[in-house]
Write a protein that holds these residues in place. Structure first.
Motif, mmCIF file in Angstrom:
data_model
loop_
_atom_site.group_PDB
_atom_site.id
_atom_site.type_symbol
_atom_site.label_atom_id
_atom_site.label_comp_id
_atom_site.label_asym_id
_atom_site.label_seq_id
_atom_site.Cartn_x
_atom_site.Cartn_y
_atom_site.Cartn_z
ATOM 1 N N LYS A 72 0.852 -1.186 0.000
ATOM 2 C CA LYS A 72 0.000 0.000 0.000
ATOM 3 C C LYS A 72 0.892 1.241 0.000
ATOM 4 O O LYS A 72 1.875 1.293 0.730
ATOM 5 C CB LYS A 72 -0.898 0.035 1.236
ATOM 6 N N THR A 75 2.154 3.809 3.588
ATOM 7 C CA THR A 75 1.661 3.029 4.722
ATOM 8 C C THR A 75 2.851 2.565 5.550
ATOM 9 O O THR A 75 3.884 2.205 4.997
ATOM 10 C CB THR A 75 0.840 1.819 4.225
ATOM 11 N N SER A 76 2.704 2.550 6.860
ATOM 12 C CA SER A 76 3.784 2.143 7.754
ATOM 13 C C SER A 76 3.824 0.620 7.891
ATOM 14 O O SER A 76 2.791 -0.019 8.108
ATOM 15 C CB SER A 76 3.579 2.789 9.128
ATOM 16 N N TYR A 77 5.027 0.057 7.762
ATOM 17 C CA TYR A 77 5.249 -1.387 7.864
ATOM 18 C C TYR A 77 6.377 -1.660 8.844
ATOM 19 O O TYR A 77 7.251 -0.829 9.066
ATOM 20 C CB TYR A 77 5.625 -1.977 6.499
ATOM 21 N N GLU A 136 1.722 -4.823 8.276
ATOM 22 C CA GLU A 136 1.276 -3.439 8.383
ATOM 23 C C GLU A 136 1.478 -3.048 9.842
ATOM 24 O O GLU A 136 1.097 -3.792 10.747
ATOM 25 C CB GLU A 136 -0.197 -3.296 8.023
#
Length: 149
Positions: A72, A75-77, A136
Motif C-alpha cells: 500500500k 503506509t507504515s510497515y 502493516e
C-alpha cells in the motif's frame, strides 16, 4: 604563513580521524531469501514481492535489508524474524514466535508502494529463526509478505 600551515595540519588530522572508524567485517557470505505474497486474493497485495538479504557481522550482529514492492502506498510497515510455529508445516503460515524484536524501525512505503527496511540485531537472539515477515504497522495481523529462510 604559520597560521595557514597550522590550519592545513589541523584539517588533515580532522579528516584522518573521520576515516579511523572501519566498517564492521563480516563472518560469512550474505544470504538472500525471496518474499512470497501471503495475500494473493487481496487486490492491493496480490502482486507484492521482494527480497530479504542478511549477513552476520564479526561483532555478533546480523545486518538485514528488506526490499518490497506492491505494498500500500504511504503506509507504515514493520518486520520480524520468527521461529517455526505449530499451526502449519509451512514456516510462513506456522504462526511462530517473534525472535530478536523488530528489524529496524517501522518505515513508510513510498507513493508507489515500495519499501526498504534495514536493521541490526544480535545474531544469538535470532537462533532458530525460520522466516521473516512484513506486517502493516497499524494491523499486525495483515502480513502481505513472508520469506522462508
Amino acid at each position: 604563513m604559520k597560521k595557514a600551515a597550522l590550519m592545513v595540519l589541523i584539517g588533515t588530522l580532522a579528516l584522518a580521524s573521520c576515516n579511523s572508524k572501519k566498517a564492521p567485517e563480516v563472518t560469512g557470505t550474505s544470504k538472500t531469501a525471496a518474499f512470497k505474497a501471503m495475500l494473493p486474493n487481496d487486490a492491493t497485495y496480490k502482486s507484492s514481492a521482494g527480497s530479504a538479504k542478511y549477513i552476520d557481522l564479526n561483532n555478533g550482529d546480523r545486518a538485514t535489508t528488506l526490499t518490497a514492492t506492491g505494498l500500500k502506498p504511504s503506509t507504515s510497515y514493520l518486520a520480524h524474524y520468527h521461529k517455526m510455529g505449530t499451526a502449519s508445516s509451512d514456516a510462513c503460515t506456522s504462526n511462530g514466535a517473534v525472535v530478536g524484536g523488530t528489524i529496524g524501525e517501522a518505515m513508510m512505503s513510498d507513493a508507489s508502494g515500495a519499501l526498504t527496511l534495514k536493521g541490526l540485531q544480535n545474531t544469538a537472539a535470532l537462533s532458530g529463526a525460520t522466516y521473516i515477515n512484513i506486517h502493516e504497522a497499524a494491523s499486525l495481523a495483515t502480513v502481505p509478505l513472508c520469506a522462508p529462510l
